[in-house]
Design a protein around this motif. Structure first.
Motif, PDB file in Angstrom:
ATOM      1  N   LEU A 135       0.817  -1.127  -0.021  1.00  0.00           N
ATOM      2  CA  LEU A 135       0.013  -0.048  -0.276  1.00  0.00           C
ATOM      3  C   LEU A 135       0.820   0.951  -0.140  1.00  0.00           C
ATOM      4  O   LEU A 135       0.609   2.288  -0.899  1.00  0.00           O
ATOM      5  CB  LEU A 135      -1.108  -0.174   1.163  1.00  0.00           C
ATOM      6  N   VAL A 136       1.719   1.198   0.756  1.00  0.00           N
ATOM      7  CA  VAL A 136       2.738   2.411   1.163  1.00  0.00           C
ATOM      8  C   VAL A 136       4.007   1.855   0.886  1.00  0.00           C
ATOM      9  O   VAL A 136       4.470   0.932   1.797  1.00  0.00           O
ATOM     10  CB  VAL A 136       2.523   3.196   2.383  1.00  0.00           C
ATOM     11  N   SER A 137       5.331   2.637   0.390  1.00  0.00           N
ATOM     12  CA  SER A 137       6.431   2.209   0.611  1.00  0.00           C
ATOM     13  C   SER A 137       7.242   3.554   0.552  1.00  0.00           C
ATOM     14  O   SER A 137       6.972   4.470  -0.087  1.00  0.00           O
ATOM     15  CB  SER A 137       7.058   1.210  -0.665  1.00  0.00           C
ATOM     16  N   ALA A 138       8.447   3.571   1.068  1.00  0.00           N
ATOM     17  CA  ALA A 138       9.349   4.552   1.180  1.00  0.00           C
ATOM     18  C   ALA A 138      10.728   4.154   1.584  1.00  0.00           C
ATOM     19  O   ALA A 138      11.029   3.291   2.308  1.00  0.00           O
ATOM     20  CB  ALA A 138       8.883   5.675   2.360  1.00  0.00           C
ATOM     21  N   THR A 139      11.634   4.726   1.004  1.00  0.00           N
ATOM     22  CA  THR A 139      13.235   4.404   1.306  1.00  0.00           C
ATOM     23  C   THR A 139      13.546   5.792   1.777  1.00  0.00           C
ATOM     24  O   THR A 139      13.693   6.749   1.346  1.00  0.00           O
ATOM     25  CB  THR A 139      13.972   4.423  -0.005  1.00  0.00           C
ATOM     26  N   LEU A 140      14.363   5.513   2.850  1.00  0.00           N
ATOM     27  CA  LEU A 140      14.719   6.684   4.171  1.00  0.00           C
ATOM     28  C   LEU A 140      16.112   6.367   4.414  1.00  0.00           C
ATOM     29  O   LEU A 140      16.726   5.730   4.036  1.00  0.00           O
ATOM     30  CB  LEU A 140      13.905   6.214   5.384  1.00  0.00           C
ATOM     31  N   GLU A 141      16.623   7.573   4.859  1.00  0.00           N
ATOM     32  CA  GLU A 141      17.845   7.501   5.463  1.00  0.00           C
ATOM     33  C   GLU A 141      18.154   6.578   6.649  1.00  0.00           C
ATOM     34  O   GLU A 141      17.377   6.284   7.113  1.00  0.00           O
ATOM     35  CB  GLU A 141      18.212   9.199   5.861  1.00  0.00           C
ATOM     36  N   GLY A 142      19.480   6.192   6.474  1.00  0.00           N
ATOM     37  CA  GLY A 142      19.908   5.170   7.596  1.00  0.00           C
ATOM     38  C   GLY A 142      20.013   5.490   8.935  1.00  0.00           C
ATOM     39  O   GLY A 142      20.137   4.526   9.469  1.00  0.00           O
ATOM     40  N   ASN A 143      20.145   6.902   9.175  1.00  0.00           N
ATOM     41  CA  ASN A 143      20.436   7.147  10.658  1.00  0.00           C
ATOM     42  C   ASN A 143      19.069   7.765  11.314  1.00  0.00           C
ATOM     43  O   ASN A 143      19.411   8.502  12.260  1.00  0.00           O
ATOM     44  CB  ASN A 143      21.528   7.962  10.527  1.00  0.00           C
ATOM     45  N   GLY A 144      17.946   7.670  10.846  1.00  0.00           N
ATOM     46  CA  GLY A 144      16.787   8.122  11.403  1.00  0.00           C
ATOM     47  C   GLY A 144      15.910   7.163  12.414  1.00  0.00           C
ATOM     48  O   GLY A 144      16.348   6.030  12.244  1.00  0.00           O
ATOM     49  N   ALA A 145      15.039   7.807  13.111  1.00  0.00           N
ATOM     50  CA  ALA A 145      14.536   6.853  14.187  1.00  0.00           C
ATOM     51  C   ALA A 145      13.011   6.414  13.204  1.00  0.00           C
ATOM     52  O   ALA A 145      12.443   7.067  12.549  1.00  0.00           O
ATOM     53  CB  ALA A 145      14.005   7.744  15.266  1.00  0.00           C
ATOM     54  N   ASP A 146      12.682   5.313  13.610  1.00  0.00           N
ATOM     55  CA  ASP A 146      11.460   4.713  12.953  1.00  0.00           C
ATOM     56  C   ASP A 146       9.970   5.138  13.387  1.00  0.00           C
ATOM     57  O   ASP A 146       9.151   5.344  12.903  1.00  0.00           O
ATOM     58  CB  ASP A 146      11.500   3.295  13.251  1.00  0.00           C
ATOM     59  N   ASP A 147      10.101   5.478  14.917  1.00  0.00           N
ATOM     60  CA  ASP A 147       8.979   5.964  15.722  1.00  0.00           C
ATOM     61  C   ASP A 147       7.948   7.006  15.258  1.00  0.00           C
ATOM     62  O   ASP A 147       6.750   7.018  14.914  1.00  0.00           O
ATOM     63  CB  ASP A 147       9.421   6.359  17.205  1.00  0.00           C
ATOM     64  N   PRO A 148       8.653   8.025  14.660  1.00  0.00           N
ATOM     65  CA  PRO A 148       7.663   9.263  14.178  1.00  0.00           C
ATOM     66  C   PRO A 148       7.196   8.734  12.641  1.00  0.00           C
ATOM     67  O   PRO A 148       6.375   9.399  12.060  1.00  0.00           O
ATOM     68  CB  PRO A 148       8.611  10.353  13.683  1.00  0.00           C
ATOM     69  N   LEU A 149       7.569   7.702  11.932  1.00  0.00           N
ATOM     70  CA  LEU A 149       7.182   7.279  10.675  1.00  0.00           C
ATOM     71  C   LEU A 149       5.536   6.751  10.753  1.00  0.00           C
ATOM     72  O   LEU A 149       4.877   6.734   9.700  1.00  0.00           O
ATOM     73  CB  LEU A 149       8.107   6.304  10.056  1.00  0.00           C
ATOM     74  N   TYR A 150       5.146   6.174  11.999  1.00  0.00           N
ATOM     75  CA  TYR A 150       4.084   5.300  11.826  1.00  0.00           C
ATOM     76  C   TYR A 150       2.742   6.052  11.775  1.00  0.00           C
ATOM     77  O   TYR A 150       1.870   5.722  10.912  1.00  0.00           O
ATOM     78  CB  TYR A 150       4.021   4.342  13.004  1.00  0.00           C
ATOM     79  N   PHE A 151       2.568   7.247  12.154  1.00  0.00           N
ATOM     80  CA  PHE A 151       1.260   7.998  12.036  1.00  0.00           C
ATOM     81  C   PHE A 151       1.115   8.576  10.541  1.00  0.00           C
ATOM     82  O   PHE A 151       0.085   8.414  10.158  1.00  0.00           O
ATOM     83  CB  PHE A 151       1.030   9.199  13.006  1.00  0.00           C
ATOM     84  N   PRO A 152       2.287   9.160   9.871  1.00  0.00           N
ATOM     85  CA  PRO A 152       2.262   9.717   8.469  1.00  0.00           C
ATOM     86  C   PRO A 152       1.845   8.141   7.803  1.00  0.00           C
ATOM     87  O   PRO A 152       1.388   8.427   6.529  1.00  0.00           O
ATOM     88  CB  PRO A 152       3.357  10.183   8.265  1.00  0.00           C
ATOM     89  N   THR A 153       2.424   7.175   8.155  1.00  0.00           N
ATOM     90  CA  THR A 153       2.190   5.949   7.123  1.00  0.00           C
ATOM     91  C   THR A 153       0.644   5.551   7.270  1.00  0.00           C
ATOM     92  O   THR A 153      -0.020   5.529   6.401  1.00  0.00           O
ATOM     93  CB  THR A 153       3.001   4.909   7.852  1.00  0.00           C
ATOM     94  N   TRP A 154       0.207   5.613   8.474  1.00  0.00           N
ATOM     95  CA  TRP A 154      -1.265   5.335   8.767  1.00  0.00           C
ATOM     96  C   TRP A 154      -2.067   6.356   7.993  1.00  0.00           C
ATOM     97  O   TRP A 154      -3.187   5.757   7.421  1.00  0.00           O
ATOM     98  CB  TRP A 154      -1.658   5.214  10.239  1.00  0.00           C
TER      99      TRP A 154
END
Length: 269
Positions: free
Chosen positions: A181-200
């Motif tokens: 449904l959604v995919s994204a390639t992200l920087e390797g030194n970031g945190a995963d926690d802030p990604l979940y609400f925008p993904t939702w």
């Protein structure tokens, strides 16, 4: 009489699937028009050829597509109904398609939404459960001259190789078939926690409603993430570590002024 033979393999099947998915149509509708001197296949049509090559050959090299297309030109033309020129699938043209998809981030998101909605509607897919997760990939690569512009960075390595650069990949899928449904390639030194609400939020756009169970790992279990999803009338199911557990009501209401996080538990002081 000249007789030529070509291996058909699974090319007609892959092309037909991509046609039914309306890949070319979605891309051509959302990407800006090619340069006025551009002749031949459109961005969407070139994307179908590239995807067919990647799927059938398990290879993503752009330079290898042109000779492959020439080898299978007859079956590709019969399967697609297009007239494919000798230089239509050159690495320069394919690189232009990839570049446009990379530069036009808003168009890429719109393509993702349009394509997902079409597949859900066309195949009457259930939209009861969806899930999201991230992972990291380590690469043997030297840092470029402008590391701030690169996705490759040193970060927390799930491969236990902190010496290697890495990037992260996010993927949200629809259960039970696992359709992306959604995919994204992200920087390797970031945190995963802030990604979940925008993904939702993006998943809601693709699915078309909020009445699905959002499943994720414990990194989506922070109070802020869960509260924001709940405030937007979403439904979630995540494992919650004790350190992310809801604090006592009296503390949450402000009766107790401070709290101390002891290991994986909240202790009021």
């Amino acid at each position: 009489m000249e007789i030529s033979s070509e291996r058909i393999d699974d090319i007609p099947l892959i092309v037909e699937w991509l046609k039914q998915m309306e890949i070319a149509k979605c891309i051509d509708q959302k990407l800006r028009e090619p340069h006025g001197n551009h002749k031949g296949l459109s961005y969407g049509q070139l994307s179908v050829l590239l995807l067919t090559y990647i799927i059938t050959q398990s290879d993503h090299r752009l330079s290898a597509v042109e000779p492959w297309v020439q080898t299978h030109r007859t079956i590709l033309e019969l399967s697609t109904g297009w007239s494919i020129g000798e230089k239509d699938a050159s690495d320069d043209r394919l690189a232009r398609v990839v570049e446009e998809l990379g530069l036009q981030s808003q168009a890429r998101l719109e393509i993702e939404v349009k394509l997902g909605r079409h597949l859900i509607r066309a195949y009457e897919l259930p939209t009861v459960v969806a899930r999201a997760d991230t992972t990291s990939f380590s690469v043997n690569h030297q840092q470029g001259e402008s590391p701030e512009e690169s996705l490759l960075h040193h970060g927390y390595s799930k491969d236990f190789r902190p010496d290697l650069l890495q990037y992260r990949q996010l993927l949200a899928t629809l259960d039970p078939m696992g359709m992306p449904l959604v995919s994204a390639t992200l920087e390797g030194n970031g945190a995963d926690d802030p990604l979940y609400f925008p993904t939702w939020q993006q998943m809601v756009k693709v699915i078309g409603h909020k009445n699905f169970v959002f499943i994720a790992d414990c990194k989506a279990g922070s109070i802020a993430t869960r509260a924001t999803i709940a405030a937007n009338r979403g439904i979630y199911c995540v494992p919650v570590p004790t350190r992310f557990a809801t604090p006592p009501i009296s503390e949450a209401m402000g009766t107790l002024p401070t709290s101390r996080n002891c290991g994986d538990s909240f202790t009021a002081t």
